[in-house]
Each structure stands twice: as structure tokens, then as C-alpha cells.
Design an enzyme around this catalytic site. Structure first.
Site, PDB file in Angstrom:
ATOM      1  N   CYS A 132       0.838  -1.205   0.000  1.00  0.00           N
ATOM      2  CA  CYS A 132       0.000   0.000   0.000  1.00  0.00           C
ATOM      3  C   CYS A 132       0.869   1.249   0.000  1.00  0.00           C
ATOM      4  CB  CYS A 132      -0.919  -0.015   1.227  1.00  0.00           C
ATOM      5  SG  CYS A 132      -1.790   1.533   1.482  1.00  0.00           S
ATOM      6  N   CYS A 135      -0.281   4.055   2.406  1.00  0.00           N
ATOM      7  CA  CYS A 135       0.001   3.815   3.832  1.00  0.00           C
ATOM      8  C   CYS A 135       1.505   3.937   4.119  1.00  0.00           C
ATOM      9  CB  CYS A 135      -0.445   2.413   4.251  1.00  0.00           C
ATOM     10  SG  CYS A 135      -1.936   1.824   3.440  1.00  0.00           S
ATOM     11  N   ASP A 136       2.328   3.298   3.298  1.00  0.00           N
ATOM     12  CA  ASP A 136       3.748   3.166   3.637  1.00  0.00           C
ATOM     13  C   ASP A 136       4.677   4.049   2.802  1.00  0.00           C
ATOM     14  OD1 ASP A 136       2.965   1.119   5.376  1.00  0.00           O
ATOM     15  OD2 ASP A 136       3.015  -0.348   3.758  1.00  0.00           O
TER      16      ASP A 136
END
Ligand SMILES: Cc1cc2nc3c(=O)[nH]c(=O)nc-3n(C[C@H](O)[C@H](O)[C@H](O)COP(=O)(O)OP(=O)(O)OC[C@H]3O[C@@H](n4cnc5c(N)ncnc54)[C@H](O)[C@@H]3O)c2cc1C
Length: 304
Positions: A132, A135-136
Site C-alpha cells: 500500500c 500507507c507506507d
């Protein structure tokens, strides 16, 4: 034990929309999600094809949808449904936190990311291997990363990574991308490099990811390249465990088969969103979620 007319399992775009519709119909409804509400919607960096918004981040839209759904329908987050069984004229729903009875169920369980299945992928998960970008990605600003895949999601994520300052290269196993043309154009404009006809053979490192081994599928030539991050976007697997247990009919790929009212073969079990296969798009998940809630309401009217 708590009793409901409708329990919605999964609160991504499909589940939240079902929640908005079911609550406004006056049915006693509960939404439950094993994570925070939002599902894959939370991972969408920037969406340009949701009606009414020229561009919007998935997280922002989820925040609004959740607020709207909560006006009429309660939501339990971080609660995983473990089993659903018919129980006289109800369904008995067991979670890791409790048990519920419900007259009907809407399955909105979505998909999970498909893995590459190569050596090192599990070992370096969270230490360089990611699924992701939203997200990261920020952890990799200024670092060398590879995005694996050739569809809309992979290309969108590559663009996102470039925009937040990553040195990103796309790796695709074919010689052309499946992604929409407007996204391909953005790749070009941003000068994002593409390595064609190539797959990942291995992910290597000591404590965290250091190199990845790439293999050209046409020449079989291997090349080990330095990398600090690898983002994998090579498809999805339907989350269909509960559907299988209930005896819901699935297609060959494991997606739930529904009719145009989002009804499955099991009376008072409906399904909506990515779990029903086809085009996996936000607007489609919402529309199916709305139809499922309306159909559930109509069917409940017949039994009360
Ligand atoms: C990076 C990325 C970019 C995208 N870009 C776009 C775009 O530009 N435009 C567009 O239209 N679409 C886009 N999509 C697709 C869109 O996000 C999905 O189509 C949408 O999220 C599907 O919604 P859903 O509710 O069906 O499933 P999901 O969003 O996957 O939600 C499913 C929910 O079910 C929950 N769940 C599963 N099993 C259980 C259980 N046993 N108990 C409790 N809860 C459970 C999960 O935790 C999850 O929250 C993108 C997706 C990604 C990943």
C-alpha cells in the site's frame, strides 16, 4: 444477544453505503469491520473518477461516508466476523468479540492483495516489502523503490510515490500496461521509468530489503538491483471465507455471484462491492451497496 434486521460485514465503500441506505430505511442495522472502516478505500492515493469530485483522496471520502453512515447506523471497528450460520429464521454471527443474531446479512468483505509468491516476500514484509503506497509510501521519500504491476492501481501508486519524492521505477511482466491511458500519460509526464517484460525472482537483504532480483521473461536474463522498497500491486484475492461457509455460490475465481438485486443464492444473504468481482471501482461498490440494502429492506417487509 444483540438482534438486528441487517448486519453488514465489511465497511469499505460498499458496506458504508449499505449502512447509509439501511439506516435511513429504518431497519435495525449494524456495520462491522475487522479493521478501521474504509477497507481498500483508505489506500486510494487520489481518485479522479468518483462523480462529484474532480480529485479526492480515498481517506477523505471515507471520512465523509463514515460520518454520514453513523448518523443512522452504528459501526463496530476492529472486530472480525469469524463465522455466519443459519439459525432458525435468523443468522448467528460470531466474531472475535461477541455473537449476534440477524435476519439478513450483506457481505461487503472485498479483496486482499495478491502476493508475488517469491523468496523473501514474507521475510521482508514491513521491512521494505509493501502492498500500500498510500500507507507506507511516505517512509520511502528520497529512497529507491520499485512498483510491481501494470494495472490502474500499480500506476496510480507509482505516480503517488513519485509525487512524494521517491525514486520510483515500475516493473511490468508484459510489454504494455493495462492501466488507463490518462494514467499512462501521467507516467510519461513524470518521467517514471518502466522495466518491461520483467518479473521479480527474489527479494534479498540482511535485516531489511537491500536488493531485488529481476528476470527478463523474454531473454531469461537476471539482474540484481539495489532497492530500499518494493511495492507490490499484482491483483487481488476475494475474501470469501464466510460466503463459502454459508454455501453462497461463487464464480470460478471465487467471487460471489449475485443477481441484479445483489441477492445471492441464499435467501436474505446479499453481497456488494469488490467481493462480487467484475469492475473493482468505488462508484460500483457504492451502487451495489445501495441496491443490497434496498433489496434487504424489501425482503424484510415480506417477513414482518
Ligand atoms: C491503491 C488503490 C487505488 C484505487 N483507485 C481507485 C480509483 O481511482 N477509482 C475507483 O473507483 N476505485 C479505486 N480503487 C478501488 C476501490 O478502492 C475499491 O473498488 C473499493 O474500495 C471496494 O470497496 P468494498 O467496500 O467492496 O471493499 P473494501 O474497500 O476492500 O472493504 C472491505 C472491508 O471488509 C472488511 N472485512 C473483510 N472480511 C471481514 C470480516 N471477516 N469481518 C469484518 N470485516 C471484514 C475489510 O476489513 C474491509 O474494510 C483503488 C484501490 C486501490 C487499492
Amino acid at each position: 444477544m444483540e438482534k438486528y434486521d441487517i448486519i453488514i460485514i465489511g465497511s469499505g465503500p460498499a458496506g458504508l453505503t449499505s449502512g447509509i441506505y439501511a439506516g435511513r430505511q429504518g431497519t435495525k442495522t449494524l456495520m462491522i469491520d475487522k479493521g478501521p472502516a474504509g477497507g481498500l478505500g483508505l489506500e486510494v492515493p487520489m481518485m479522479e473518477n468518483y462523480p462529484g469530485y474532480e480529485i479526492i483522496a480515498g481517506m477523505s471520502l471515507i471520512k465523509e461516508m463514515k460520518k454520514q453512515a453513523l448518523k443512522t447506523t452504528p459501526l463496530k471497528e476492529m472486530e472480525e466476523i469469524l463465522s455466519v450460520q443459519p439459525n432458525e429464521d435468523n443468522f448467528l454471527i460470531k466474531s472475535n468479540k461477541g455473537e449476534y443474531l440477524s435476519k439478513s446479512i450483506i457481505l461487503c468483505t472485498g479483496n486482499q492483495h495478491r502476493k508475488l509468491g517469491v523468496k523473501g516476500e514474507d521475510k521482508f514484509l514491513g521491512r521494505g516489502v509493501c502492498y500500500c503506497a498510500t500507507c507506507d509510501g511516505p517512509l520511502f521519500a528520497g529512497k529507491k523503490v520499485f512498483m510491481i504491476g501494470g494495472g490502474n492501481t500499480a500506476v496510480q501508486e507509482a505516480i503517488f510515490l513519485k509525487n512524494i519524492g521517491c525514486d520510483v521505477t515500475l516493473v511490468h511482466r508484459r510489454d504494455e500496461l493495462r492501466a488507463d491511458k490518462y494514467l499512462q500519460k501521467k507516467l510519461e509526464t513524470l518521467n517514471i521509468g518502466i522495466i518491461w517484460d520483467t518479473v521479480v525472482e527474489e527479494i534479498k537483504g540482511e535485516i531489511s530489503l537491500e536488493t531485488i532480483v529481476l528476470k527478463n521473461v523474454k531473454t531469461s536474463q537476471e539482474n540484481e538491483v539495489e532497492a530500499q522498497g518494493i511495492f507490490i500491486s499484482v491483483g487481488d484475492i476475494p475474501i470469501n471465507k464466510l460466503a463459502k461457509e454459508l454455501g453462497v455460490n461463487l464464480d470460478q475465481s471465487g467471487y460471489i455471484i449475485t443477481d441484479k438485486f445483489q441477492k445471492t443464492n441464499i435467501p436474505r444473504v446479499y453481497a456488494a462491492g469488490d467481493i462480487t468481482g467484475g469492475y473493482k471501482q468505488w462508484v460500483i461498490a457504492c451502487s451495489e451497496g445501495a441496491v443490497a440494502a434496498m433489496a434487504a429492506y424489501d425482503d424484510l417487509e415480506k417477513i414482518y
